[in-house]
Design a protein around this motif. Structure first.
Motif: not given
Length: 468
Positions: A307-315
């Motif tokens: 999994l790519a790092g540094g992602r923020v998911v607002p859903t």
């Protein structure tokens, strides 16, 4: 590039997303960016591109549940007064879900949801201590064990003792809180460093097949008594001290994975089971009400190289989504009865809709004789069915200060019908506005604990918890 879309970052006070003007780039921001990049490289090595998700049937799975942990008390969610460097590093190297709901603000039923992908409507566990997860329910451990995973659990409190059914599918279920004691007191617990040590000892002796391990940390639960040096460092806020001590234990676990060269071959899932109230809307602790302070929890997925790092998911997502997400990542089919949805597409960068979530607490009725509370979070709205109904617009009123139930009757009626349909469906009762319930159907609903639904209305003779 002044024409690029402003990046989304986290508000340091509330953990909310906001847009930062592209021109306001300072050395401070460059320093933060460098730190995040360094963390990603440190954890992931040569990981995938940002849009990549690599499913892998040989991934180990480590589930870490953080009891009584509010998302907005972690650094990676924007909190600046605490101390959570290890959780923050995992979030920087993985995917942070910003808007996560527990289905019930109590330890045992919430863990039953985490382990089955079912709401309490379906798994039937509504409170601590007086319910057992039925053998007919299928747990994540059972699914993975049947596919060749070694399974082990190391839990920290009596709330999730094996007698309550969560041991289904585990080869090892370590719930021996007090060695040599003839019986377990109901308040038995052990600290995070002890639980981490038990896991690392088990990991030291594991063989080559993939594993599924569950570590349960209980420390931020009342009463807050962090050990040294956190008792002094957080003398004015011992809850933060407990969280900091728990974070240190998470660092011990991660270090062991790295030492065994397993970090790049393990999906780490960190999830809160419920939050904690600090006097907002009267409540201190958790269990009585269904406000966001006790329902919003952290959820972080970290799988370096997958999994790519540094992602923020607002859903908006739910704890019911953990089981299908894990199964998706290890390439296994999701059983039809699972009610959650896989979060892997969101983790890979795809856009998604906010997921509707059922919420409940039977704690007021079963512990105090007041009315139970059930509800639904749908779109912008949170609806709580109670003797005095509550309706909050979470977009315009995130602190839930304005009850709009009296002025938004059509919205209340629509959400109430939807909620009633969910409850009736869980009992195998056909929904229909014009058809009265039979005596057998009423009894079936009562047997599940849904007293107010069995009578065909929201009115209850029991006291509203708000009045108590």
């Amino acid at each position: 590039n002044d024409n690029e879309t402003p990046p989304v970052v986290l508000d340091q006070h509330r953990g909310m997303a906001f847009e930062r003007a592209p021109r306001r780039r300072s050395l401070a921001w460059l320093g933060i960016a460098a730190a995040v990049v360094g963390a990603v490289v440190y954890f992931a090595g040569r990981g995938p591109a940002k849009s990549d998700v690599k499913r892998d049937g040989r991934l180990n799975v480590l589930l870490v549940t953080l009891d009584t942990t509010r998302a907005d008390r972690l650094g990676c969610y924007g909190y600046r007064s605490g101390k959570t460097p290890n959780l923050d590093a995992l979030a920087a190297a993985g995917v942070l879900f910003q808007n996560v709901y527990a289905q019930v603000p109590l330890t045992l039923p919430s863990h039953a949801t985490i382990m089955t992908g079912l709401t309490p409507l379906s798994h039937g566990v509504h409170n601590n201590g007086s319910y057992v997860l039925a053998p007919e329910r299928t747990t994540l451990a059972e699914i993975l064990k049947a596919r060749g995973f070694r399974t082990a659990a190391f839990v920290a409190s009596f709330s999730v003792d094996s007698r309550f059914g969560l041991d289904q599918g585990f080869d090892v279920y370590d719930d021996s809180f007090e060695a040599g004691q003839p019986f377990k007191p109901v308040n038995s617990e052990r600290r995070a460093d002890t639980v981490a040590a038990l896991f690392t000892a088990w990991l030291e002796n594991r063989s080559g097949e993939p594993f599924f391990a569950w570590i349960h940390f209980y420390d931020p639960h009342l009463p807050y008594r962090p050990p040294a040096p956190y008792d002094r460092e957080f003398a004015g806020n011992p809850y933060d001290g407990e969280v900091a001590f728990m974070d240190e234990a998470i660092g011990t676990v991660v270090a062991k994975l790295r030492e065994k060269n397993l970090l790049g071959r393990t999906l780490v899932v960190l999830a809160g089971d419920h939050g904690e109230a600090f006097g907002e809307k009267v409540e201190t602790g958790h269990g009585v009400f269904l406000y966001d302070g006790t329902l919003k929890v952290p959820l972080i997925l970290c799988a370096p190289g997958h999994l790519a790092g540094g992602r923020v998911v607002p859903t908006r997502v739910r704890l019911t989504d953990i089981v299908p997400t894990v199964l998706d990542m290890v390439g296994l089919p999701v059983p039809a009865q699972v009610e959650g949805e896989t979060l892997v597409p969101l983790a890979g960068g795809k856009k998604g809709r906010d997921l509707e979530t059922y919420i409940e607490t039977f704690y007021p009725r079963e512990n105090y004789g007041w009315s139970e509370l059930v509800g639904l979070v749908s779109g912008d709205w949170k609806y709580i069915r109670a003797p005095k109904p509550e309706l909050y617009n979470l977009r315009t009123d995130p602190d839930e200060t304005r009850n709009e139930a009296g002025s938004a009757g059509e919205t209340v009626a629509g959400l109430d019908r939807k909620l009633e349909d969910l409850v009736r469906k869980s009992a195998g009762v056909a929904a229909g506005p014009s058809r009265p319930l039979t005596a057998e159907e009423q009894e079936r609903l009562r047997s599940l604990g849904y007293v107010n639904f069995s009578g065909g209305g929201a009115a209850s003779s029991a006291a509203d918890p708000k009045d108590k």
